[in-house]
Design a protein around this motif. Structure first.
Motif, PDB file in Angstrom:
ATOM      1  N   ARG A  80       2.041   5.377   9.318  1.00 35.43           N
ATOM      2  CA  ARG A  80       0.691   5.374   8.758  1.00 35.43           C
ATOM      3  C   ARG A  80      -0.389   5.661   9.811  1.00 35.43           C
ATOM      4  O   ARG A  80      -1.559   5.809   9.465  1.00 35.43           O
ATOM      5  CB  ARG A  80       0.423   4.030   8.081  1.00 35.43           C
ATOM      6  CG  ARG A  80       1.399   3.784   6.957  1.00 35.43           C
ATOM      7  CD  ARG A  80       1.364   2.387   6.369  1.00 35.43           C
ATOM      8  NE  ARG A  80       2.430   2.277   5.401  1.00 35.43           N
ATOM      9  CZ  ARG A  80       2.370   2.705   4.133  1.00 35.43           C
ATOM     10  NH1 ARG A  80       1.236   3.234   3.698  1.00 35.43           N
ATOM     11  NH2 ARG A  80       3.386   2.602   3.320  1.00 35.43           N
ATOM     12  N   ARG A 133      -7.493   1.275   6.411  1.00 35.11           N
ATOM     13  CA  ARG A 133      -6.262   0.860   5.733  1.00 35.11           C
ATOM     14  C   ARG A 133      -5.660  -0.371   6.384  1.00 35.11           C
ATOM     15  O   ARG A 133      -5.809  -0.597   7.590  1.00 35.11           O
ATOM     16  CB  ARG A 133      -5.227   1.975   5.764  1.00 35.11           C
ATOM     17  CG  ARG A 133      -5.633   3.247   5.050  1.00 35.11           C
ATOM     18  CD  ARG A 133      -6.079   4.308   6.024  1.00 35.11           C
ATOM     19  NE  ARG A 133      -5.000   4.737   6.917  1.00 35.11           N
ATOM     20  CZ  ARG A 133      -5.199   5.233   8.128  1.00 35.11           C
ATOM     21  NH1 ARG A 133      -6.413   5.368   8.633  1.00 35.11           N
ATOM     22  NH2 ARG A 133      -4.158   5.603   8.874  1.00 35.11           N
ATOM     23  N   ALA A 164      -1.833  -2.400   6.581  1.00 39.97           N
ATOM     24  CA  ALA A 164      -0.399  -2.339   6.287  1.00 39.97           C
ATOM     25  C   ALA A 164       0.297  -3.406   7.110  1.00 39.97           C
ATOM     26  O   ALA A 164       0.186  -3.415   8.337  1.00 39.97           O
ATOM     27  CB  ALA A 164       0.168  -0.962   6.609  1.00 39.97           C
ATOM     28  N   THR A 167       0.258  -3.120   1.543  1.00 42.32           N
ATOM     29  CA  THR A 167      -0.781  -2.165   1.915  1.00 42.32           C
ATOM     30  C   THR A 167      -2.051  -2.411   1.098  1.00 42.32           C
ATOM     31  O   THR A 167      -1.996  -2.939  -0.021  1.00 42.32           O
ATOM     32  CB  THR A 167      -0.305  -0.712   1.695  1.00 42.32           C
ATOM     33  OG1 THR A 167       0.094  -0.548   0.324  1.00 42.32           O
ATOM     34  CG2 THR A 167       0.866  -0.393   2.605  1.00 42.32           C
TER      35      THR A 167
END
Length: 272
Positions: A42, A141, A143, A268
């Motif tokens: 990612r 983001r 994760a 996520t």
């Protein structure tokens, strides 16, 4: 280090637990590194990455190799000393000691926040993830990997073999290391912290626990929670628990290592 609210965890990770993980950094990486790819895929070349509960820093270093910059944050002084030593030649890695729940991150700094089994122990998980969210830029983001429930897993089978003699070393499912074992609970925590598009995906990887059964038995018996419970019973009971542990590991022994199939949730989300 200032601004610590999770004092019990700070004591553990700056005491025996942290020392054991720092001393056996390669061994713990052998247990957990099979999961690295789920997080590292990612990270992009322009990303600034925050590694929460970075421990000895393997994931932080690997993220830095793929990204513009990586910062690892952890409560543990012993593990951060190992992390800094191993990253000494890397120009785009830094480490800070702190409690991620209240750490004064610069707002809107990071593109991606990751964690490899480092987020299960927050005193107030909603507040902690809200603080992490503030560190992410808009659209940033999240994760992380966390343990599933132990029931029906290889590790649950191994720990369950000691149940006649010792309590579950991780505590009941849904607490301690398995505090995010329930995806609905995890979604509620992250939504409450302001994350969107929260998803929980079941993932697996091989975990190497030792060269052979005696080696794996010693390593697990010295792991903080197991060691603690072994110390609470009489020597004869402790010996029986260790014998049960040894027997439970036998089916997982191969010619080169003792391997268990590890299970985790890949969680996520996104800052709006």
């Amino acid at each position: 280090m200032t601004g610590i609210v999770n004092t019990a965890q700070s004591a553990a990770w700056n005491g025996y637990e942290g020392e054991h993980w720092a001393t056996h950094a390669d061994r713990y990486d052998a247990v957990n590194s099979g999961f690295n790819g789920y997080l590292l895929e990612r990270a992009g070349p322009d990303d600034r990455v925050l590694d929460i509960g970075c421990g000895n820093g393997q994931l932080t270093r690997l993220a830095a190799a793929r990204a513009r910059f990586a910062l690892g944050v952890d409560l543990s002084g012993p593990m951060l000393a190992t992390a800094r030593a191993r990253a000494a030649e890397l120009p785009n890695v830094a480490f800070e000691q702190g409690d991620a729940q209240v750490h004064p991150f610069t707002e809107s700094t990071f593109d991606l926040a990751v964690s490899r089994f480092g987020v299960m122990f927050f005193a107030d998980p909603v507040a902690a993830f809200a603080n992490v969210r503030r560190a992410l830029r808009p659209g940033g983001r999240l994760a992380f990997l966390c343990m599933t429930a132990l029931a029906g897993t290889d590790l649950g089978r191994v720990f369950g073999a000691m149940a006649e003699y010792l309590p579950q070393p991780t505590g009941p499912d849904g607490s301690g290391p398995t505090s995010f074992a329930d995806p609905e609970h995890t979604r509620a925590v992250l939504t409450g912290a302001g994350f969107e598009d929260v998803a929980c995906t079941h993932v697996e990887a091989d975990q190497v626990w030792g060269r052979d059964v005696p080696d794996a038995t010693r390593f697990i018996a010295d792991w903080g929670p197991v060691r603690h419970h072994l110390g609470l019973v009489d020597p004869a009971t402790a010996a029986k628990a260790t014998e049960a542990l040894t027997a439970a590991l036998e089916p997982f022994a191969g010619p080169e290592a003792v391997r268990l199939r590890g299970t985790a949730w890949l969680v996520t989300g996104r800052r709006s």
